[in-house]
Write a protein that holds these residues in place. Structure first.
Motif, PDB file in Angstrom:
ATOM      1  N   LEU A   1      38.296  35.960  53.234  1.00  0.00           N
ATOM      2  CA  LEU A   1      39.477  35.740  52.353  1.00  0.00           C
ATOM      3  C   LEU A   1      39.727  37.007  51.497  1.00  0.00           C
ATOM      4  N   ASP A   2      40.958  37.209  51.233  1.00  0.00           N
ATOM      5  CA  ASP A   2      41.448  38.443  50.749  1.00  0.00           C
ATOM      6  C   ASP A   2      40.925  38.176  49.122  1.00  0.00           C
ATOM      7  N   PRO A   3      40.722  39.174  48.484  1.00  0.00           N
ATOM      8  CA  PRO A   3      40.519  39.064  46.918  1.00  0.00           C
ATOM      9  C   PRO A   3      40.996  37.997  46.087  1.00  0.00           C
ATOM     10  N   VAL A   4      42.629  37.932  46.311  1.00  0.00           N
ATOM     11  CA  VAL A   4      43.183  36.962  45.557  1.00  0.00           C
ATOM     12  C   VAL A   4      42.992  35.770  46.021  1.00  0.00           C
TER      13      VAL A   4
ATOM     14  N   ALA B   1      40.056  34.586  47.286  1.00  0.00           N
ATOM     15  CA  ALA B   1      38.721  34.461  46.978  1.00  0.00           C
ATOM     16  C   ALA B   1      38.479  33.919  45.420  1.00  0.00           C
ATOM     17  N   ASP B   2      39.465  34.600  44.661  1.00  0.00           N
ATOM     18  CA  ASP B   2      39.422  34.311  43.248  1.00  0.00           C
ATOM     19  C   ASP B   2      39.765  32.776  43.350  1.00  0.00           C
ATOM     20  N   LEU B   3      40.939  32.548  44.299  1.00  0.00           N
ATOM     21  CA  LEU B   3      41.344  31.024  44.093  1.00  0.00           C
ATOM     22  C   LEU B   3      40.267  29.925  44.608  1.00  0.00           C
ATOM     23  N   PHE B   4      39.608  30.319  45.660  1.00  0.00           N
ATOM     24  CA  PHE B   4      38.514  29.586  45.910  1.00  0.00           C
ATOM     25  C   PHE B   4      37.374  29.335  44.823  1.00  0.00           C
ATOM     26  N   LYS B   5      37.130  30.770  44.309  1.00  0.00           N
ATOM     27  CA  LYS B   5      36.040  30.595  43.344  1.00  0.00           C
ATOM     28  C   LYS B   5      36.424  29.635  41.898  1.00  0.00           C
ATOM     29  N   SER B   6      37.929  29.562  41.873  1.00  0.00           N
ATOM     30  CA  SER B   6      38.159  28.924  40.776  1.00  0.00           C
ATOM     31  C   SER B   6      38.373  27.361  41.086  1.00  0.00           C
ATOM     32  N   ILE B   7      38.310  27.297  42.207  1.00  0.00           N
ATOM     33  CA  ILE B   7      38.230  25.783  42.719  1.00  0.00           C
ATOM     34  C   ILE B   7      36.878  25.251  42.567  1.00  0.00           C
TER      35      ILE B   7
END
Lengths: 301, 466
Positions: free
Chosen positions: A160-163, A165-171
């Motif tokens: 995943l790209d950083p954006v 990856a952040d979205l996944f992390k937030s979920i």
């Protein structure tokens, strides 16, 4: 205790894939399931989920043998996929139907997850038309579709790209905060440190490290030292018994035997008139622990 | 045993399969081709046999309308004949002319538009003869009409001559009625040529069609299983349903899709045939047979004498074809459906295993080679014994072997080669083979479905499933 794995073992012919794996997840949160490539993580996960028969061992959920046909379990496999030729929304409804969801319930879950993952526009596309990252989002949506109590995420952020990856992390954070039991396997140690308190580390099918990450680190003590100064300080370091690990633009990394030695070195540097720019004494990182436990004999299969 | 989730797999697989362009296009195109073929098969004979049919139709229907409107008769026999009765009800006008006029008339009608025929009646040592010349050119006169009129004249001459000798009318009618004869073998009755043709062609076509449907859709099962494995979607599915539910749902869905396509294509053929009936040979011959039936039973002689022979020949052919399909009944359709489903389950089960043995799509073609071998062997076992059109040991073996019986059982029953008891035994053997295959699939599929790497051989799969 909620999810208890006891004495799981699996052999393929003469090859021992997993040997006497035990761990438990007592409270909701993210549990790290780590290991080198080929260490037996996927085999263990498949055994936990009942996809693969076990040679021995038990898996219980809230005191009862875990039956994934009855319990709500979400699984994002490392080797994941979608039907390449079928359109996304039809696949999602199919996944919902085999999870026993009613159409209305499925529609509501799909609408929420697709909106949350920003993939609404791909509903009617075929999977093969989506980028790998977007396919991964659809797969995460599929894993979370039935609002599972147990979620197993095998390398959720890989590729995943950083954006995103952040979205996944937030979920993942959202799921954790809503009381889910999450088992996460990843080779991104920073991510694991960000989410997990407890872990198990497999190497060649055997558990080589297990427990609370903070406790493990605390037991090891602060043994890593990074020093940066405006003058050379090699002699002082040598005199104080420091072992130089690496020189980097950020400074010199040392392994220290005790915090007292580090303190003596700092004192001598200051007394010698050396201007100390950086003096960072810290516990070992998960990355360092991982390499230490598995680094000498890595199976690259 | 409750297998949760197979219905969802069935529904999804079925829906996705019937929505594919290949399914829609192939079904429409093949159904249209079948409709066209059925139409042409019925309609083309009407074009090629136009004259014969026209004659038979007219004679059977009693519509004595000829393309010859004027019949010039030169009677040189020395006996007086009156053809008024023989030609009553027809559109033919009789003119008696002299020998020289007859010769002139023959020359005149060689290239003319006059719808005429010149007939010379002669009596010599060999008896009466009628020598006729019909108009050529653009007259539109048909030779068949000339033949029918000649026949009418000949019959009338015979009747009138016998009457002139004082033979009573009832005796003349008896003398004029055809003498029916029959012959049969003291041993086993040899098969008629028509039945032999039907017995050859129908099983061969049936075997080819069933093989194409069952085998090609079985391969789609292998492909679907391999896609789920190679795309790793199987890992997700297995968190909700058991492997057996996946393979069962998939096989049954493909079975229904193939059956649906089979029925739709068959429907296309039936529709083409139904549309052709008003214009086709079957409709025309059927009408003739109905019309000729009273003649054949009540006045066969008169009908034969008036030229109904063509209609009767057609009736005999139709009758023999009908006899060849002696078991076309509701039981046949049940046997067809059951055999199709069981045959499909047998091959699709093996195909499912072939698909599960690979983890890369590029390995699939080599994985389905054993399936192809079994399928082709079964097909030839069903196909070759039919070439002779007669039953032999090979036909019997093919009927009870699960690899070949799906391709041959229905046609065997349809043609009366076997009765319901033999059909049920064959179905029972096939069903037992299906159970064995499905048990093997249930045992092996679960063990190998998550395997990745090189293609597995059957031995490897059995070993893994222990």
């Amino acid at each position: 205790m909620s999810l208890v794995v006891e004495h799981l073992s699996k052999k393929f012919g003469d090859h021992v894939a997993v040997e006497d794996l035990s761990f438990s997840i007592e409270n909701p949160g993210v549990f790290a399931f780590l290991g080198t490539n080929g260490a037996g993580k996927s085999t263990s996960i498949r055994m936990i989920l009942g996809m693969l028969s076990r040679d021995s061992g038990t898996v219980t959920w809230k005191g009862q043998p875990l039956d994934i046909m009855k319990e709500k379990v979400g699984y994002l496999a490392e080797e994941r996929g979608l039907y390449p030729k079928y359109n996304i929304i039809e696949q999602m409804y199919y996944f919902a139907s085999i999870k026993g969801m009613k159409k209305k319930e499925a529609t509501s879950a799909i609408d929420y997850l697709f909106s949350r993952l920003k993939i609404d526009e791909y509903r009617k596309k075929r999977a093969e038309e989506l980028s790998k990252g977007n396919q991964q989002k659809v797969q995460l949506a599929a894993a979370l579709l039935c609002n599972p109590e147990i979620i197993i995420l095998d390398e959720p952020l890989s590729g995943l790209d950083p954006v995103n990856a952040d979205l996944f992390k937030s979920i993942i954070r959202e799921e954790r905060d809503s009381g889910k039991y999450i088992i996460m396997s990843s080779h991104q140690m920073e991510t694991i440190e960000e989410f997990c308190e407890d872990l198990v580390l497999l190497h060649h099918g055997k558990v080589v490290m297990r427990g609370n990450l903070n406790d493990i680190k605390r037991e090891r003590g602060r043994e890593n030292l990074t020093v940066k100064a405006d003058k050379p300080f090699g002699e002082i370091a040598q005199r104080c018994g420091m072992t130089l690990v690496e020189e980097t633009p950020n400074g010199s990394d040392f392994k220290v035997r005790s915090e007292e030695e580090a303190g003596r070195m700092l004192k001598e540097m200051l007394e010698s008139g050396i201007n100390v720019i950086k003096f960072d004494l810290r516990e070992p990182s998960l990355h360092e622990l991982f390499v230490e436990k598995c680094g000498g004999d890595v199976n690259e299969d | 045993m409750k297998i949760k989730g197979w219905k969802e797999v069935f529904r999804f697989t079925f829906t996705q399969q019937v929505k594919t362009k290949s399914f829609i296009v192939s079904t429409i195109v093949i159904a249209l081709i079948m409709a066209l073929m059925a139409f042409l098969a019925d309609f083309l004979p009407v074009i090629f046999l136009e004259d014969e049919l026209s004659k038979a139709e007219r004679t059977v229907a009693g519509e004595d309308v000829f393309t010859i409107e004027t019949l010039y008769i030169n009677n040189e026999s020395g006996h007086d004949f009156d053809f008024t009765a023989a030609l009553s009800g027809t559109n033919v006008t009789v003119n008696f002319i002299s020998a020289s006029e007859a010769d002139a008339k023959i020359a005149a009608i060689a290239d003319t538009t006059e719808k005429a025929m010149v007939s010379k009646i002669i009596l010599d040592e060999s008896g009466f003869s009628v020598d006729s010349r019909y108009a050529g050119g653009e007259s539109g006169v048909q030779k068949l009409d000339g033949e029918v009129l000649n026949s009418k004249l000949a019959d009338s001459i015979r009747i009138q001559y016998l009457a002139s000798l004082g033979v009573p009318e009832d005796q003349i009618a008896l003398a004029m009625s055809p003498v029916y004869s029959s012959i049969s073998s003291a041993g086993e009755e040899p098969m008629s040529m028509i039945k032999q043709i039907v017995n050859t062609v129908v099983p061969m076509i049936s075997a080819i069609v069933l093989f194409i449907f069952i085998f090609s859709y079985s391969q789609l099962v292998a492909q679907a299983v391999a896609i789920e494995k190679s795309s790793r979607i199987i890992e997700y599915l297995l968190t909700s349903i058991k492997p057996l539910a996946i393979i069962l749902g998939k096989v049954l869905a493909m079975c229904c899709v193939s059956l649906m396509q089979f029925v739709l294509i068959g429907f296309g053929g039936a529709l083409g045939f139904l549309v052709s009936i008003p214009f086709g040979i079957v409709g025309k011959v059927g009408t003739m047979v109905q019309a000729a039936a009273p003649m054949m039973t009540e006045a066969a002689g008169a009908a034969a004498a008036s030229g109904a022979g063509a209609g009767m020949d057609a009736a005999v052919v139709i009758g023999e074809i009908g006899d060849a399909f002696s078991n076309v009944d509701a039981g046949l359709f049940i046997i067809m459906i059951v055999t199709f489903i069981l045959g499909f389950l047998f091959y699709a089960g093996i195909a499912g295993l072939a698909g599960a043995s690979v983890s890369k799509m590029e390995d699939l073609s080599s994985a389905i080679q054993p399936l192809s071998l079994i399928g082709v062997l079964g097909f030839y076992l069903a196909y070759f014994p039919q070439i002779s059109g007669e039953q032999n040991t090979m036909s019997v073996v093919a009927r009870y072997m699960p690899i070949s019986s799906p391709f041959i059982l229905s046609s065997d029953y349809m043609l009366g080669n076997i009765g319901i008891a033999e059909a049920l035994v064959s179905i029972a053997v096939l069903a037992a083979a299906d159970i064995a295959v499905m048990m093997l699939v249930a045992k092996v599929y679960e063990s190998v479905i998550l395997h990745t790497g090189n293609r597995l051989k059957l031995g490897d799969m059995l070993k893994m499933s222990k």
